[in-house]
Motif scaffolding. Sequence first.
Motif, PDB file in Angstrom:
ATOM      1  N   GLU A 148      -0.146  -5.567  -5.559  1.00  0.00           N
ATOM      2  CA  GLU A 148      -0.928  -5.949  -4.386  1.00  0.00           C
ATOM      3  C   GLU A 148      -1.336  -7.416  -4.461  1.00  0.00           C
ATOM      4  O   GLU A 148      -1.341  -8.125  -3.452  1.00  0.00           O
ATOM      5  CB  GLU A 148      -2.160  -5.054  -4.242  1.00  0.00           C
ATOM      6  CG  GLU A 148      -1.832  -3.676  -3.729  1.00  0.00           C
ATOM      7  CD  GLU A 148      -2.997  -2.994  -3.035  1.00  0.00           C
ATOM      8  OE1 GLU A 148      -4.079  -3.615  -2.895  1.00  0.00           O
ATOM      9  OE2 GLU A 148      -2.838  -1.832  -2.618  1.00  0.00           O
ATOM     10  N   HIS A 151       1.708  -9.597  -3.770  1.00  0.00           N
ATOM     11  CA  HIS A 151       1.964  -9.525  -2.328  1.00  0.00           C
ATOM     12  C   HIS A 151       1.006 -10.437  -1.571  1.00  0.00           C
ATOM     13  O   HIS A 151       1.398 -11.152  -0.644  1.00  0.00           O
ATOM     14  CB  HIS A 151       1.818  -8.079  -1.858  1.00  0.00           C
ATOM     15  CG  HIS A 151       2.198  -7.841  -0.437  1.00  0.00           C
ATOM     16  ND1 HIS A 151       1.354  -8.148   0.615  1.00  0.00           N
ATOM     17  CD2 HIS A 151       3.325  -7.323   0.119  1.00  0.00           C
ATOM     18  CE1 HIS A 151       1.943  -7.828   1.759  1.00  0.00           C
ATOM     19  NE2 HIS A 151       3.148  -7.334   1.481  1.00  0.00           N
ATOM     20  N   HIS A 202       5.406  -2.251  -1.680  1.00  0.00           N
ATOM     21  CA  HIS A 202       4.949  -3.599  -1.390  1.00  0.00           C
ATOM     22  C   HIS A 202       6.060  -4.581  -1.011  1.00  0.00           C
ATOM     23  O   HIS A 202       5.793  -5.609  -0.381  1.00  0.00           O
ATOM     24  CB  HIS A 202       4.205  -4.182  -2.603  1.00  0.00           C
ATOM     25  CG  HIS A 202       3.008  -3.389  -3.011  1.00  0.00           C
ATOM     26  ND1 HIS A 202       3.077  -2.331  -3.895  1.00  0.00           N
ATOM     27  CD2 HIS A 202       1.708  -3.484  -2.648  1.00  0.00           C
ATOM     28  CE1 HIS A 202       1.877  -1.818  -4.060  1.00  0.00           C
ATOM     29  NE2 HIS A 202       1.025  -2.497  -3.324  1.00  0.00           N
ATOM     30  N   PHE A 203       7.304  -4.261  -1.403  1.00  0.00           N
ATOM     31  CA  PHE A 203       8.377  -5.242  -1.257  1.00  0.00           C
ATOM     32  C   PHE A 203       9.675  -4.613  -0.755  1.00  0.00           C
ATOM     33  O   PHE A 203       9.967  -3.449  -1.032  1.00  0.00           O
ATOM     34  CB  PHE A 203       8.652  -5.929  -2.611  1.00  0.00           C
ATOM     35  CG  PHE A 203       7.473  -6.687  -3.137  1.00  0.00           C
ATOM     36  CD1 PHE A 203       7.188  -7.964  -2.678  1.00  0.00           C
ATOM     37  CD2 PHE A 203       6.619  -6.107  -4.066  1.00  0.00           C
ATOM     38  CE1 PHE A 203       6.083  -8.654  -3.137  1.00  0.00           C
ATOM     39  CE2 PHE A 203       5.514  -6.795  -4.539  1.00  0.00           C
ATOM     40  CZ  PHE A 203       5.248  -8.074  -4.070  1.00  0.00           C
ATOM     41  N   LYS A 232      11.277  -9.477  -1.062  1.00  0.00           N
ATOM     42  CA  LYS A 232      10.369 -10.161  -0.174  1.00  0.00           C
ATOM     43  C   LYS A 232       9.245  -9.207   0.223  1.00  0.00           C
ATOM     44  O   LYS A 232       9.423  -7.976   0.212  1.00  0.00           O
ATOM     45  CB  LYS A 232      11.088 -10.683   1.069  1.00  0.00           C
ATOM     46  CG  LYS A 232      11.720  -9.626   1.951  1.00  0.00           C
ATOM     47  CD  LYS A 232      12.455 -10.274   3.124  1.00  0.00           C
ATOM     48  CE  LYS A 232      13.096  -9.226   4.035  1.00  0.00           C
ATOM     49  NZ  LYS A 232      13.818  -9.850   5.164  1.00  0.00           N
ATOM     50  N   PRO A 233       8.067  -9.736   0.558  1.00  0.00           N
ATOM     51  CA  PRO A 233       6.933  -8.846   0.847  1.00  0.00           C
ATOM     52  C   PRO A 233       7.110  -8.077   2.138  1.00  0.00           C
ATOM     53  O   PRO A 233       7.624  -8.590   3.127  1.00  0.00           O
ATOM     54  CB  PRO A 233       5.741  -9.815   0.934  1.00  0.00           C
ATOM     55  CG  PRO A 233       6.336 -11.148   1.222  1.00  0.00           C
ATOM     56  CD  PRO A 233       7.690 -11.149   0.582  1.00  0.00           C
ATOM     57  N   HIS A 235       5.565  -6.314   5.460  1.00  0.00           N
ATOM     58  CA  HIS A 235       4.445  -6.650   6.373  1.00  0.00           C
ATOM     59  C   HIS A 235       4.312  -5.579   7.446  1.00  0.00           C
ATOM     60  O   HIS A 235       5.250  -4.866   7.742  1.00  0.00           O
ATOM     61  CB  HIS A 235       4.666  -8.021   7.007  1.00  0.00           C
ATOM     62  CG  HIS A 235       4.697  -9.126   5.995  1.00  0.00           C
ATOM     63  ND1 HIS A 235       3.576  -9.581   5.356  1.00  0.00           N
ATOM     64  CD2 HIS A 235       5.750  -9.843   5.488  1.00  0.00           C
ATOM     65  CE1 HIS A 235       3.912 -10.552   4.505  1.00  0.00           C
ATOM     66  NE2 HIS A 235       5.226 -10.720   4.550  1.00  0.00           N
TER      67      HIS A 235
END
Length: 235
Positions: A148, A151, A202-203, A232-233, A235
């Motif tokens: 977290e 991120h 998260h990714f 990559k994060p 969203h």
Amino acid sequence: MSNIPRKPIHTIGDAEQVDRALSDKIDWESFYAIGKRNPPFVTDKPDESLVRYIEQGHLKPGRAIDLGCGIGRNAVYLAKIGYRVDAIDISSTAIGKARLLARRSAVDVDFNVGSIFDLALSVNHYDLAYDAGLLHHLQPHQRPYYLEKVHAILKPSGMFGMTCFDTSGGVPREDWEIYQEGRMPPGIGYTEDRLRDVLQYHFEIIEFRPMRAQSEDSFLLGINGLWAVLMKPLH
């Protein structure tokens, strides 16, 4: 700890079920200070996977952070190719050696002693976060906090690269087994499925492969027993 649920620890809620921490297996200050061992990652060579990501155009120079930087080999490489680099490690001895490497390489890196859990790091600040062997040394209940935090410090367009033990490089232990045994192994070994499962919350994974072993005369570090992951994060 027989009351630990027999399931992976993926979320903060899962982590809060752990009512005591494990003792760390490795004393990193002594590890770097004594210098009796000569592991392959105590070198000035950058990871082959990191260099490939640059060469393949996945990563562009910007602001980077090296998490658990050791003696600074990847941080110095990133600075050489134009990144503005922050780097952290819990060992003051490792950071001292990293600063020497940066001076010898004539680059500027902002090295700091500390943990990602303790340092105040800016949100949405980095284009790249890089972890060369930190996640597999984290206690399972620390993992969701760590992911977290990574991120949070990445820009929405940022990237997260890592190397992590596979089951031949580390010890294959389930989360609940570690707490039941009451001790942390010297590095958790992850199967591909397990590591993908850990990261998926998260990714988004861009590339997942074994690290490619390199010859001794290579200017890159590549050894067996590690996964190389770029992501990559979400969203």
